[in-house]
Design a protein around this motif. Structure first.
Motif, short mmCIF file in Angstrom:
data_model
loop_
_atom_site.label_atom_id
_atom_site.label_comp_id
_atom_site.label_asym_id
_atom_site.label_seq_id
_atom_site.Cartn_x
_atom_site.Cartn_y
_atom_site.Cartn_z
N ARG A 133 0.78 -1.08 -0.02
CA ARG A 133 0.05 -0.06 -0.01
C ARG A 133 0.88 1.33 -0.23
NH1 ARG A 133 -3.28 1.77 5.48
NH2 ARG A 133 -4.14 3.80 4.74
N ARG A 134 1.92 1.21 0.73
CA ARG A 134 2.74 2.45 0.89
C ARG A 134 4.21 2.08 1.36
NH1 ARG A 134 -0.12 4.41 4.14
NH2 ARG A 134 -1.09 6.09 2.95
N VAL A 135 5.07 2.89 1.13
CA VAL A 135 6.61 2.56 1.22
C VAL A 135 7.23 3.93 2.01
CG1 VAL A 135 8.83 2.11 0.48
CG2 VAL A 135 6.92 0.98 -0.89
N VAL A 136 7.71 3.73 3.34
CA VAL A 136 8.59 4.47 3.96
C VAL A 136 9.98 4.23 3.90
CG1 VAL A 136 8.80 5.91 5.98
CG2 VAL A 136 6.64 5.24 5.11
N SER A 137 10.86 4.83 3.06
CA SER A 137 12.24 4.37 3.29
C SER A 137 12.96 5.44 3.92
CB SER A 137 12.66 4.23 1.51
OG SER A 137 14.01 3.82 1.57
N VAL A 138 13.77 5.04 4.85
CA VAL A 138 14.52 5.86 5.67
C VAL A 138 15.72 5.56 5.48
CG1 VAL A 138 15.09 6.57 7.98
CG2 VAL A 138 12.66 5.80 7.58
N ASN A 139 16.66 6.57 5.06
CA ASN A 139 18.07 6.71 4.91
C ASN A 139 18.57 5.28 3.90
OD1 ASN A 139 18.61 8.88 6.17
ND2 ASN A 139 18.93 8.06 8.24
N PRO A 140 17.98 5.15 2.83
CA PRO A 140 18.19 3.93 2.20
C PRO A 140 19.88 3.94 1.78
CG PRO A 140 17.12 5.71 0.88
CD PRO A 140 16.98 6.00 2.01
N TYR A 141 20.38 2.91 1.97
CA TYR A 141 21.88 2.48 2.05
C TYR A 141 22.23 1.95 0.59
CZ TYR A 141 26.08 0.17 4.22
OH TYR A 141 27.20 0.02 4.82
N ASP A 142 21.97 2.84 -0.30
CA ASP A 142 22.42 2.33 -1.66
C ASP A 142 23.40 3.17 -2.37
OD1 ASP A 142 21.10 4.80 -1.83
OD2 ASP A 142 19.24 4.13 -2.68
N TYR A 143 24.43 3.55 -1.94
CA TYR A 143 25.66 4.21 -2.36
C TYR A 143 27.04 3.73 -1.90
CZ TYR A 143 24.45 5.88 2.50
OH TYR A 143 24.12 5.81 3.86
N ARG A 144 27.97 4.21 -2.60
CA ARG A 144 29.46 3.52 -2.28
C ARG A 144 29.71 3.90 -1.00
NH1 ARG A 144 33.70 5.33 -6.10
NH2 ARG A 144 34.82 3.47 -4.78
N ASP A 145 30.59 3.21 -0.30
CA ASP A 145 31.27 3.30 0.81
C ASP A 145 30.31 2.80 2.33
OD1 ASP A 145 33.72 3.67 -0.55
OD2 ASP A 145 33.10 5.87 -0.43
N GLY A 146 29.09 3.24 2.21
CA GLY A 146 28.18 3.04 3.22
C GLY A 146 28.63 3.39 4.62
N ILE A 147 28.62 2.31 5.49
CA ILE A 147 29.11 2.78 6.78
C ILE A 147 30.39 3.06 7.02
CG2 ILE A 147 29.53 0.23 7.44
CD1 ILE A 147 28.47 0.72 10.08
#
Length: 291
Positions: A133-147
């Protein structure tokens, strides 16, 4: 005698623990564990890298009066089964989320994910539009280096874990002070990352085979980046939430806004990567307003 498996040390009031058995004929699948709480429309919570369902300890009580909440331990993480040789690429983790929705026959679902879970919420919605029904995406982790962007110690440790040869040995060593320093890099208010939660993560991380899971997760970052190509397929309404001080850069956030031009967008002043720990009321207020 067989080695005794670690058990959860924390309990979130109002929650019960459940499992989903692997499907017959699906090699590489293991038993999935999830927490359930509340009443109302179904809402699924998807946690971050190197955490588990208890990541949402502060959020669940704030939304359980309006939703039936399902907080999943992603495959191999928390207390979901570790299957030797299993894949931990984005597609395999997404299959675990889809098993929860289909095996429990959840429909009209709100998917809420943070970090790694934020990516999976979007790609699951692309795969199962008839259920979401709905998506809430918080700080999606989809970039180089991440943590590795969070601190020098995180960069050194994660680089070591994914390195050939020595990486396996490093992954097997998880001193409490080091894990604390790395994960506290996701909150501005260090007190938001509580000691009993750290102890829980260390407990689940002592399960046989978990170092292999952790290493695979860090090495499979490219599959999370590649998953961004699925975002435009999402038909459900999307709300992107970013902490002002998240590890993502402004260019990362703008790129996702271009992929999801109809999405609502909120930037939380002063917040970092783990908003579910640091500012759970922000996510709860948004969810409760549209329940």
């Amino acid at each position: 005698m067989p080695e005794q498996q670690p058990r959860p040390t924390m309990h979130i009031p109002g929650t019960t623990s459940h499992t989903i058995a692997p499907r017959a004929g699906h090699g590489g699948e293991g038993t999935l564990r999830y927490l359930k709480a509340g009443t109302g429309a179904p809402l699924v919570l998807l946690h971050t890298l190197r955490t588990q369902a208890e990541h949402f300890r502060s959020l669940i009580p704030l939304i359980a009066e309006r939703y039936t909440v399902y907080a999943l331990d992603l495959p191999g993480m928390g207390y979901s089964e570790i299957v030797p040789g299993a894949s931990y690429e984005e597609s395999a983790l997404r299959t675990g989320v889809e098993r929860l929705l289909t095996e429990l026959d959840l429909r009209d679902v709100t998917l809420v994910g943070e970090s790694l879970g934020g990516v999976l919420a979007l790609t699951t919605a692309a795969d199962l539009p008839e259920r979401v029904r709905r998506v809430v995406s918080v700080n999606p982790y989809d970039y180089r280096d991440g943590i590795a962007r969070s601190s020098l110690i995180a960069r050194v440790v994660i680089s070591g874990i994914i390195a050939p040869g020595v990486g396996k040995l490093i992954a097997e060593q998880e001193p409490k002070p080091v894990l604390r320093r790395i994960l506290q890099g996701g909150v501005g208010d260090k007190a938001a990352f509580r000691e009993d939660y750290l102890d829980e993560l260390l407990q689940s991380g002592r399960r046989p085979g978990f170092p292999t899971v952790a290493r695979a997760l860090y090495r499979n970052m490219p599959s999370l980046i590649a998953a961004r190509s699925r975002y435009p397929e999402v038909k459900a309404p999307v709300h992107l939430i970013y902490g002002e001080n998240d590890w993502s850069r402004p260019s990362d956030r703008e790129a996702n806004k271009r992929l999801l031009p109809a999405a609502d967008f909120t930037q939380v002043p002063g917040a970092d990567h783990f908003i579910a720990l640091e500012r759970p009321e922000v996510v709860a207020d948004l969810l409760n307003a549209v329940a």
